[in-house]
Motif scaffolding. Sequence first.
Motif, short mmCIF file in Angstrom:
data_model
loop_
_atom_site.label_atom_id
_atom_site.label_comp_id
_atom_site.label_asym_id
_atom_site.label_seq_id
_atom_site.Cartn_x
_atom_site.Cartn_y
_atom_site.Cartn_z
N LEU A 24 0.84 -1.19 0.00
CA LEU A 24 0.00 0.00 0.00
C LEU A 24 0.88 1.24 0.00
N ALA A 26 1.13 5.27 0.87
CA ALA A 26 0.46 6.09 1.88
C ALA A 26 1.08 7.48 1.94
N ILE A 57 3.39 -1.27 3.97
CA ILE A 57 2.96 0.09 3.65
C ILE A 57 4.19 0.90 3.27
N VAL A 75 -6.87 9.61 -2.37
CA VAL A 75 -7.12 8.23 -1.95
C VAL A 75 -8.43 7.72 -2.53
N ASP A 81 -3.00 4.82 -2.01
CA ASP A 81 -3.87 3.79 -1.42
C ASP A 81 -4.38 4.16 -0.02
N MET A 82 -3.60 4.91 0.74
CA MET A 82 -3.92 5.16 2.15
C MET A 82 -3.56 6.59 2.50
N LEU A 132 -10.31 2.85 8.30
CA LEU A 132 -9.57 1.81 9.00
C LEU A 132 -9.50 2.04 10.49
N VAL A 235 -8.59 4.15 3.44
CA VAL A 235 -7.96 3.33 2.41
C VAL A 235 -8.89 3.26 1.21
N ASN A 236 -8.33 3.40 0.02
CA ASN A 236 -9.13 3.26 -1.20
C ASN A 236 -9.87 1.93 -1.16
N LYS A 239 -8.81 -0.87 -3.50
CA LYS A 239 -7.54 -1.45 -3.06
C LYS A 239 -7.78 -2.35 -1.85
N TRP A 240 -8.59 -1.90 -0.91
CA TRP A 240 -8.89 -2.69 0.28
C TRP A 240 -9.46 -4.04 -0.10
N ARG A 248 -5.88 -7.90 5.21
CA ARG A 248 -6.94 -7.10 5.83
C ARG A 248 -7.01 -7.36 7.34
#
Length: 333
Positions: A24, A26, A57, A75, A81-82, A132, A235-236, A239-240, A248
């Motif tokens: 990810l 960020a 990350i 994002v 992504d984050m 998140l 988080v997108n 992507k998640w 996850r």
Amino acid sequence: MKTTFFASAAAMLLATTALAEDRLSAVHAFPETLIYTQSFLSFVDKVNEAGEGVIQIDVRGGPEAIGMFQQPDAVRNGVVDMVYTPGSFYAGTVPEKDALVTANIAAPVARENGGIDLIDEIHQEKMGVKYLGWFDSGVCYNLWTRNEPSLDADGNLDVSGLKLRGNAVYNAFFSDYLGAQVIDLPTTDVYSGLERGVVDATGWTQIGLIDLKWNEFLNYRIEPCFFSTDLGVIVNLDKWESLSDESRQILTEVAIAHEAESAEALGEKRDEDFAALEEQGMQVVTLKGEAAENYLAAARGETLERMQELMSAHPSGAGNYDTLVDLFYDDSE
């Protein structure tokens, strides 16, 4: 020949393992030196340690990489992504974030009572992002001024003549109740604004004034404090959903643990900062009695009114309003 075969097989296995590791990208809203950013980077370190070989990350930087107010869209659109950012930076899309701003509880309570799960559902529906975690909670805001604040005959704060720096977090309170004329400045511009006399007062959290060096200009802290920080990690959603179940799970477990750990750590940091500031000459002016009660009631009331109005303007309406108010505020406090 056999050696070559085994070497090739080992190389293919390593390549497959590398491909299987989720990564990810960020960014964070504030400069790296700020205590809140350090908290987020600590969270990243925890994920990378727990997720070695599974999830990692990669931090690209802060506002120098993507502007702080552009990060929420970045994002949502998958540019990154984050993001670690205040919910107030995307309040037009998710006005429900004001439930966190007006909260008098910390993240562990909201995690247990279902508040954060509801905030996550709303983020997914309205913004296409996974909420998140609510990090660095349990810290409230004060007004900080260069000059001794004025009180009227009833002990109410008088902000007439103040050049008050504002932003999206507290402008409803500053403008509608205090009657202040606010000057909007991003965090990165406040030092120079204070230095040049563009502003002579600001709202800010109980922590971070020293990190930002604003204590070079600000000499008074007004009590009581109000609001709560609304810093979180989003988080997108695409992507998640593309991550492995294990990735996850690691992200979720580390986030929940960091919610509790960061709330405790920042409480200790607040006490250290207050002691250091008072040693440097920071003076505390405390509103009392009815003046204090009205001040706190207005901070919460004006902000919740803004939240309800913005929610009502959305096609989904304000159906979650009462539930959010109940989940994020303990009337017994």
